[in-house]
Design an enzyme around this catalytic site. Structure first.
Site, PDB file in Angstrom:
ATOM      1  N   CYS A 103      -2.163   5.139   7.750  1.00 39.67           N
ATOM      2  CA  CYS A 103      -1.015   5.804   7.133  1.00 39.67           C
ATOM      3  C   CYS A 103      -1.359   6.017   5.662  1.00 39.67           C
ATOM      4  O   CYS A 103      -1.584   5.051   4.929  1.00 39.67           O
ATOM      5  CB  CYS A 103       0.233   4.937   7.287  1.00 39.67           C
ATOM      6  SG  CYS A 103       1.704   5.633   6.505  1.00 39.67           S
ATOM      7  N   CYS A 110       7.053   9.927  -5.556  1.00 34.84           N
ATOM      8  CA  CYS A 110       7.635  11.038  -4.793  1.00 34.84           C
ATOM      9  C   CYS A 110       8.801  11.627  -5.575  1.00 34.84           C
ATOM     10  O   CYS A 110       9.614  10.881  -6.131  1.00 34.84           O
ATOM     11  CB  CYS A 110       8.123  10.539  -3.428  1.00 34.84           C
ATOM     12  SG  CYS A 110       8.801  11.854  -2.382  1.00 34.84           S
ATOM     13  N   CYS A 114      14.912  10.059  -2.156  1.00 40.12           N
ATOM     14  CA  CYS A 114      15.764   9.665  -1.032  1.00 40.12           C
ATOM     15  C   CYS A 114      16.356   8.285  -1.317  1.00 40.12           C
ATOM     16  O   CYS A 114      15.679   7.393  -1.835  1.00 40.12           O
ATOM     17  CB  CYS A 114      14.959   9.637   0.268  1.00 40.12           C
ATOM     18  SG  CYS A 114      14.325  11.266   0.747  1.00 40.12           S
ATOM     19  N   CYS A 117      14.510   4.961   0.027  1.00 43.94           N
ATOM     20  CA  CYS A 117      13.050   4.888  -0.009  1.00 43.94           C
ATOM     21  C   CYS A 117      12.540   4.209  -1.287  1.00 43.94           C
ATOM     22  O   CYS A 117      12.888   4.613  -2.402  1.00 43.94           O
ATOM     23  CB  CYS A 117      12.468   6.301   0.088  1.00 43.94           C
ATOM     24  SG  CYS A 117      10.664   6.348   0.018  1.00 43.94           S
ATOM     25  N   CYS A 330       6.989   2.072   2.827  1.00 46.12           N
ATOM     26  CA  CYS A 330       6.317   2.812   1.769  1.00 46.12           C
ATOM     27  C   CYS A 330       6.839   2.515   0.372  1.00 46.12           C
ATOM     28  O   CYS A 330       8.029   2.538   0.145  1.00 46.12           O
ATOM     29  CB  CYS A 330       6.564   4.285   2.018  1.00 46.12           C
ATOM     30  SG  CYS A 330       5.061   5.031   2.321  1.00 46.12           S
TER      31      CYS A 330
END
Length: 338
Positions: A103, A110, A114, A117, A330
């Site tokens: 992965c 990012c 979100c 996350c 993550c």
């Protein structure tokens, strides 16, 4: 000097031709790097010393530093890598009976923010180059001394917002002269960047498209995924249908179940409605706590949700939890070190 990992086979061959080097040298170097895991030109003994020195004047094999590695009781291994500019990203090895999955990340941080996350919580820095993406796979294979045979772009970042470098990396991942991983064993996960899905539908690639959905109405999805304010569920499903018509491939939808937010039978019913015309499978994921306000759905409610989807013709499965004891979601390891 340039990072040789940023070149796919054709680009490196062309570069070597400009340098008056024989085309077969590209094959030799690809074999050393991607098959034999060489991280220095000095060990490439079927090249003359003079040639090795000449190449090392132009190129480097730019591998990241392994900052931290954590192993789970279920065999999952999480890596934190530091690049030459000091930025860090994560990648993970996930072990299953039939495959070893890498992965990998496509961005430092990012920009999508979100609500659930950990990656988004630490902000966005920059895109990764294709070589920086590939170096995560090399680093994991070297560190664990094994061959990865399945790749998912489900690490840090939104792959569709780094489209060109991700596609460039995939060409090396699937090249028989490099990693030699089947296109059908490469999955690109997106939060729903419609422009990227439409571009991917025109690529001569046979990869898996995975959509992070996590809600079945625009109101709820916009609450947890700001990207939905730009690309509504209607726009997203239309893009998926165009992709599916072009590729004739099943699409995967990832749906994180949050306790008492998106896990009711009403939510399931609405999900069936928006997916009814799409050939797909749904991965149901019980939330892995990242420090947000959300909680994990109880297993019995997850099973009711799964059964409802199946009873209504949607292929669905509750995904096995991996690496929860090492904060494998993550961005968690990176946040701990920032």
């Amino acid at each position: 000097m340039e990072n040789i990992l940023d070149y796919d086979y054709t680009a490196l061959k062309n570069k070597f031709e400009m340098e008056k080097l024989e085309p077969y040298r590209t094959t030799q170097i690809f074999d050393w790097i991607y098959k034999k895991h060489a991280t220095s030109f000095a060990v490439m003994t079927n090249l003359s010393k003079q040639l090795r020195e000449r190449i090392s004047m132009k190129f480097i094999i730019d591998m990241p530093e392994l900052v931290k590695k954590t192993k789970s009781s279920d065999g999952t291994v999480k890596f934190l890598w530091k690049y030459s500019d000091g930025n860090t990203v994560e990648s993970v090895i996930l072990r299953y009976p039939d495959r070893i999955t890498g992965c990998i990340s496509s961005q430092v941080g990012c920009p999508l923010n979100c609500a659930f996350c950990a990656t988004g919580m630490s902000g966005y820095v920059r895109n990764l180059t294709s070589g920086e993406i590939l170096s995560q796979i090399l680093g994991m294979e070297i560190s664990e001394n094994e061959k990865i045979n399945n790749i998912v772009f489900m690490g840090m970042g939104e792959p569709m917002l780094n489209y060109d470098e991700v596609i460039k990396a995939i060409h090396v991942i699937t090249d028989p002269k490099a990693f030699k991983i089947s296109q059908r064993r490469v999955s690109i996960s997106t939060a729903g960047i419609v422009d990227g899905i439409l571009k991917l539908s025109e690529e001569p690639l046979d990869v898996i498209l995975s959509i992070s959905l996590h809600a079945s109405t625009d109101d709820k999805r916009s609450m947890i995924m700001p990207v939905n304010k730009k690309y509504s569920l209607e726009d997203l499903m239309e893009a998926v249908k165009i992709y599916q018509k072009a590729k004739d491939r099943r699409v995967t939808f990832e749906y994180i179940l949050f306790d008492k937010f998106n896990d009711s039978l009403d939510d399931a019913q609405k999900l069936v409605k928006i997916l009814k015309d799409i050939k797909c499978n749904v991965n149901l994921i019980r939330y892995n706590d990242t420090g947000s306000t959300f909680k994990k759905t109880p297993m019995d409610r997850a099973e009711i949700f799964e059964k409802f989807l199946k009873d209504n013709g949607i292929e669905a499965v509750i995904r096995a939890e991996k690496g929860e004891d090492i904060s494998a979601a993550c961005g968690q390891l990176r946040r701990q070190t920032l």
